[in-house]
Every structure is written in C-alpha cells, then in structure tokens.
Design an enzyme around this catalytic site. Structure first.
Site, PDB file in Angstrom:
ATOM      1  N   LYS A 165       7.121  22.970 -15.328  1.00 53.53           N
ATOM      2  CA  LYS A 165       6.010  21.659 -15.200  1.00 53.53           C
ATOM      3  C   LYS A 165       5.598  22.054 -13.434  1.00 53.53           C
ATOM      4  O   LYS A 165       4.514  21.650 -12.985  1.00 53.53           O
ATOM      5  CB  LYS A 165       6.950  20.347 -15.199  1.00 53.53           C
ATOM      6  CG  LYS A 165       6.347  19.382 -14.575  1.00 53.53           C
ATOM      7  CD  LYS A 165       5.841  18.470 -16.057  1.00 53.53           C
ATOM      8  CE  LYS A 165       4.892  17.425 -15.422  1.00 53.53           C
ATOM      9  NZ  LYS A 165       4.854  16.181 -15.955  1.00 53.53           N
ATOM     10  N   HIS A 221      -0.606  11.280 -29.611  1.00 55.62           N
ATOM     11  CA  HIS A 221      -1.091   9.857 -29.125  1.00 55.62           C
ATOM     12  C   HIS A 221      -1.639   9.173 -30.394  1.00 55.62           C
ATOM     13  O   HIS A 221      -1.401   7.860 -30.599  1.00 55.62           O
ATOM     14  CB  HIS A 221      -2.017   9.991 -27.959  1.00 55.62           C
ATOM     15  CG  HIS A 221      -1.187  10.327 -26.779  1.00 55.62           C
ATOM     16  ND1 HIS A 221      -1.717  10.474 -25.613  1.00 55.62           N
ATOM     17  CD2 HIS A 221       0.084  10.082 -26.451  1.00 55.62           C
ATOM     18  CE1 HIS A 221      -0.978  10.474 -24.636  1.00 55.62           C
ATOM     19  NE2 HIS A 221       0.177  10.126 -25.122  1.00 55.62           N
ATOM     20  N   GLU A 260      -4.820  16.692 -12.272  1.00 55.38           N
ATOM     21  CA  GLU A 260      -5.476  16.913 -13.676  1.00 55.38           C
ATOM     22  C   GLU A 260      -6.908  17.241 -13.904  1.00 55.38           C
ATOM     23  O   GLU A 260      -7.419  16.400 -14.548  1.00 55.38           O
ATOM     24  CB  GLU A 260      -4.756  15.720 -14.584  1.00 55.38           C
ATOM     25  CG  GLU A 260      -5.122  16.186 -16.246  1.00 55.38           C
ATOM     26  CD  GLU A 260      -4.199  15.395 -17.128  1.00 55.38           C
ATOM     27  OE1 GLU A 260      -3.124  14.958 -16.899  1.00 55.38           O
ATOM     28  OE2 GLU A 260      -4.798  15.095 -18.164  1.00 55.38           O
ATOM     29  N   LYS A 273       2.833  11.302 -11.727  1.00 53.48           N
ATOM     30  CA  LYS A 273       2.172  10.473 -12.340  1.00 53.48           C
ATOM     31  C   LYS A 273       2.858   9.099 -12.518  1.00 53.48           C
ATOM     32  O   LYS A 273       3.950   8.970 -13.004  1.00 53.48           O
ATOM     33  CB  LYS A 273       1.818  10.879 -13.970  1.00 53.48           C
ATOM     34  CG  LYS A 273       0.709  11.897 -14.144  1.00 53.48           C
ATOM     35  CD  LYS A 273       0.243  12.052 -15.450  1.00 53.48           C
ATOM     36  CE  LYS A 273      -0.719  13.047 -15.591  1.00 53.48           C
ATOM     37  NZ  LYS A 273      -1.129  13.447 -16.856  1.00 53.48           N
ATOM     38  N   ARG A 292       0.683  -1.120   0.153  1.00 56.19           N
ATOM     39  CA  ARG A 292      -0.025   0.145  -0.072  1.00 56.19           C
ATOM     40  C   ARG A 292       0.860   1.319  -0.080  1.00 56.19           C
ATOM     41  O   ARG A 292       0.418   2.185   0.424  1.00 56.19           O
ATOM     42  CB  ARG A 292      -0.874  -0.012   1.145  1.00 56.19           C
ATOM     43  CG  ARG A 292      -2.053  -0.951   1.224  1.00 56.19           C
ATOM     44  CD  ARG A 292      -3.155  -0.799   1.972  1.00 56.19           C
ATOM     45  NE  ARG A 292      -4.187  -1.823   2.230  1.00 56.19           N
ATOM     46  CZ  ARG A 292      -3.926  -2.802   2.888  1.00 56.19           C
ATOM     47  NH1 ARG A 292      -3.114  -3.005   3.827  1.00 56.19           N
ATOM     48  NH2 ARG A 292      -5.109  -3.914   2.912  1.00 56.19           N
ATOM     49  N   HIS A 331      -0.524  16.153 -27.657  1.00 55.17           N
ATOM     50  CA  HIS A 331      -0.817  15.149 -27.329  1.00 55.17           C
ATOM     51  C   HIS A 331      -1.879  14.269 -27.999  1.00 55.17           C
ATOM     52  O   HIS A 331      -2.108  12.916 -28.044  1.00 55.17           O
ATOM     53  CB  HIS A 331      -0.892  14.793 -26.001  1.00 55.17           C
ATOM     54  CG  HIS A 331       0.568  15.005 -25.262  1.00 55.17           C
ATOM     55  ND1 HIS A 331       1.372  15.956 -25.346  1.00 55.17           N
ATOM     56  CD2 HIS A 331       1.416  14.022 -24.609  1.00 55.17           C
ATOM     57  CE1 HIS A 331       2.372  15.731 -24.845  1.00 55.17           C
ATOM     58  NE2 HIS A 331       2.494  14.417 -24.147  1.00 55.17           N
ATOM     59  N   GLU A 342       9.293  17.697 -25.776  1.00 50.35           N
ATOM     60  CA  GLU A 342       8.423  18.305 -24.405  1.00 50.35           C
ATOM     61  C   GLU A 342       9.195  19.555 -23.789  1.00 50.35           C
ATOM     62  O   GLU A 342       8.305  20.362 -23.055  1.00 50.35           O
ATOM     63  CB  GLU A 342       8.749  16.925 -23.342  1.00 50.35           C
ATOM     64  CG  GLU A 342       7.918  15.816 -23.898  1.00 50.35           C
ATOM     65  CD  GLU A 342       6.469  15.636 -23.514  1.00 50.35           C
ATOM     66  OE1 GLU A 342       5.895  16.446 -23.198  1.00 50.35           O
ATOM     67  OE2 GLU A 342       5.972  14.455 -23.977  1.00 50.35           O
ATOM     68  N   ASN A 345      -1.044  18.408 -21.972  1.00 50.85           N
ATOM     69  CA  ASN A 345      -1.342  17.557 -23.135  1.00 50.85           C
ATOM     70  C   ASN A 345      -1.334  18.241 -24.606  1.00 50.85           C
ATOM     71  O   ASN A 345      -1.738  17.793 -25.579  1.00 50.85           O
ATOM     72  CB  ASN A 345      -2.964  16.835 -22.907  1.00 50.85           C
ATOM     73  CG  ASN A 345      -2.763  16.090 -21.616  1.00 50.85           C
ATOM     74  OD1 ASN A 345      -1.658  15.642 -21.577  1.00 50.85           O
ATOM     75  ND2 ASN A 345      -3.657  16.111 -21.004  1.00 50.85           N
TER      76      ASN A 345
HETATM   77  N1  GLY Z   1       3.225  14.523 -18.892  1.00 49.83           N
HETATM   78  C1  GLY Z   1       2.067  15.106 -18.673  1.00 49.83           C
HETATM   79  C2  GLY Z   1       1.852  15.226 -17.373  1.00 49.83           C
HETATM   80  O1  GLY Z   1       2.663  15.108 -16.395  1.00 49.83           O
HETATM   81  O2  GLY Z   1       0.761  15.738 -16.852  1.00 49.83           O
END
Ligand code: GLY
Length: 369
Positions: free
Chosen positions: A229, A254, A239, A145, A123, A250, A187, A247
């Site tokens: 970032k 994608h 998000e 993420k 956990r 993206h 990026e 994005n």
């Molecule tokens: N790579 C996109 C984010 O970290 O939300």
C-alpha cells in the site's frame, strides 16, 4: 519491540505506522505528537467503544488536557453526513479548537468518517488512526482517503487527508468474527496479487498460522501488506494513475455489493470481483489457465466466495457503469499481467465483463446439470 514504517507524501515523511500487538505503546506514541496540552476525542462505534474504549482511554488519561469519547451505531448504514454532523456537535459542545486531535478507533467506517470530520472541522484538525479490523489495518487506514457514502453511492463525498499516526495493534484482530476476518483477508490477498508475488506465496505458505491469528504472523502479514500500500500511495497519493491498481476486483465487486444491498461484506464481494478480473486476465492471455484456477481456488481455504447464485449478470454489468472508476464513459479495469503485477486496462468490453460475471454466477441450472 514494535516495528515502524514511514509513509511519505509528496516525497516528504508524512506519518508513521506502528506495528505492535498491544496498546502499551500508544501513550508514548501520542506524547511524541505533543498531546499534553490538547483535547482528544476518541471516535468509535458502539462495538469498538465497548471492546477497546477503556484500553485506549487508559493510555490517554493524564497525558492530555481532556478526553472525550463519541460513539455512533456500528455499520455501513451510518457512514453518512448525519453521523459527521453529530461528531461536529460533540466537538463544538466540548470546546474543541484547531489544535485539538481526533482518534479513529474502529474499522473502515470509523476511520473514513473520523478522517472526514478531521479534514473539515475548523478547516482541518489532526487525527490518528487506530484500525481495529483487518480491512482497516491492511487497507483503509493507510493513504489518507476519508469520506462518507451518499444517496446509496459509496464514498461519494470525501477528501484526501493524511493522519498523523497509524497505530496497528494486531492483537485486536482476534476479536473479529471469522466472517469479518476473512473478508478483510481479501484485501491482503489483493496486495500480493497486484504487486508482490512473493508475498502472495508467503500467504499460501502461512495459511494455518493465518487461520490461528498468531501475533507474529499477523504482524508480518500486516507489515508486508502495508508495504504494498505504501509503494502505491506514495507514487500516486491522489489516484491520478497507479493508485487505481488498488481497485483490482472492485469494479465488479462494488457492483455486486450494491446489487446485494450491502448484505454481503465488502471483502466477500471483492473476492468475487478479483476472480472475475483474473478470468478476464486469462482471456486476455495474460494469466495461463492454471494460474487463473490457482488464483480462483486460493480464496476457498480463506472462506471467501468464488461464485454467487443470487445475482442477475445483466444487472451487475449495468451497475459497473455507475462506478466512480469510469472516466469519460470508459471503464478503467484492473487486470493481472501476471501474478504480482497488475495493470490498468481500458480495452475491456461489456462482453468481457459479462462473460466474467457469468463465470462467477452459479445458477440453479448449474446445480441441476
Ligand atoms: N482502498 C483503496 C485506496 O486506498 O486507494
């Protein structure tokens, strides 16, 4: 002297990013996390184990209770639950308990997988990111993420789980082949385009130093990229709003990645997606025609594609619908209000998307014309 930046989560300091050009400070940084009486598992892929395993383990030996190295074959094809299962097995065999720590030594795949294993083993155990690719240093190692691909869908299973430290040694970027390096650069460019016009200009001004991968320029580039970032993930860590700005490029990117069966690199597909999104921004009268062409052409000196011949535009449109960025059947499309300011737009139509895909589609007929 290393530089550092603190990333906050829910308005409290959560973890530091260290920017440096060697592994020399790693032992000290890990000691500060209190590893003396803990087991440490270094999770790497076959390439990063070979390249950096000894240097990282050298910093750990004698400073913690036990060091275990677990490596899996390199490549996106291994970003699966089976790979996570193998990590769990190693951790159980080696007697890892809840106080122990994992280190992700690698690019985005290693970082996402290790983070997910850390989030779920018992956990949740602590983990540290040591990103070794430009894409991981500029993007995926920051913001918590984690996850794996599932059934052909990227990042379908995962969790938000914050690391305890991100250790950026920019000198490792010299090991990347040119294709990987420039794909990661997409990026970095994205961060300038969506939130920091001055950084975007700085990148253009430092094109030659970026090509030469000079330590001091790489450090500044990664720091400035990380600042964008940081701003985005601190405001919207899970998000629910603005993080979707990351994005940019993206949705179509994608879809191309999927249509090409992941034979093109993520950053290459995202560069194409950014050109397409910039085109729609021009058609929305947000970018001028000159700005659109400048954004498009600026990918060229960084060896990134701005057109592609091996796609079917209708198929790409269809694939954009399967993207996770759809909400109630509606695409949240990221456009540029201007260079350095991205916005989320819900008015982009199928026709807009199709014309943007046709803009980047270079067919045999174009060649004959
Ligand atoms: N790579 C996109 C984010 O970290 O939300």
């Amino acid at each position: 002297m290393a530089q550092r930046m603190t990333i906050n989560y829910e308005k409290k300091p959560c973890y530091d990013i260290v920017f440096t050009s060697s592994f020399d400070l790693l032992a000290e940084e890990l000691q500060a996390l209190g590893i003396a009486d803990r087991r440490v598992a270094v999770i790497a892929d076959s390439c990063t184990k070979k390249l950096f395993g000894d240097a990282v383990c050298g910093q750990l030996e004698g400073n913690c209770k036990k060091v275990v190295v677990h490596a899996f074959p390199a490549g996106e094809a291994h970003k699966t639950l089976d790979t996570v299962k193998d990590i769990y097995k190693t951790l159980i065999d080696e007697g890892f308990d809840r106080r122990d720590l994992l280190i992700a030594l690698g690019g985005g795949v290693v970082g996402d997988i290790t983070g997910y294993a850390a989030a779920t083993y018992l956990r949740g155990v602590d983990f540290v990111q040591i990103p070794t690719t430009l894409i991981a240093q500029s993007d995926s190692s920051i913001g918590g993420k984690t996850g794996v691909d599932f059934d052909g869908y990227k990042n379908m299973v995962g969790a938000f789980y914050m690391p305890k430290l991100v250790y950026m040694n920019v000198s490792v970027l010299k090991e990347l082949d040119d294709r990987q390096y420039y794909a990661g650069f997409a990026e970095v460019m994205k961060h300038g385009l969506i939130k920091d016009a001055l950084f975007y200009e700085w990148l253009l001004d430092h094109m030659y130093e970026i090509h030469d991968r000079e330590d001091s320029v790489l450090e500044e580039m990664i720091m400035r990229s990380s600042t964008v970032k940081k701003l985005v993930v601190e405001k919207d860590p899970k998000e629910q709003g603005d993080r979707a700005l990351l994005n940019f490029g993206h949705t179509i990117g994608h879809a191309i990645e999927k249509a090409m069966h992941f034979e093109m690199l993520h950053g290459e597909c995202i560069a194409l997606g950014m050109v397409a999104a910039a085109y729609i921004s021009w058609k929305h009268n947000w970018l001028s025609m000159d700005e659109y062409y400048e954004v498009r052409d600026m990918f060229v000196p960084f060896n990134l594609p701005i057109s592609i011949d091996s796609i079917d535009p209708e198929e790409i449109l269809k694939l954009t619908k399967a993207d996770k960025k759809m909400e109630s059947g509606q695409i949240k499309f990221v456009l540029l209000r201007k260079v350095g300011k991205a916005v989320i737009d819900r008015t982009v139509t199928d026709e807009d998307i199709l014309s943007a895909i046709r803009e980047i589609y270079f067919s045999d007929e174009d060649e004959k014309a």
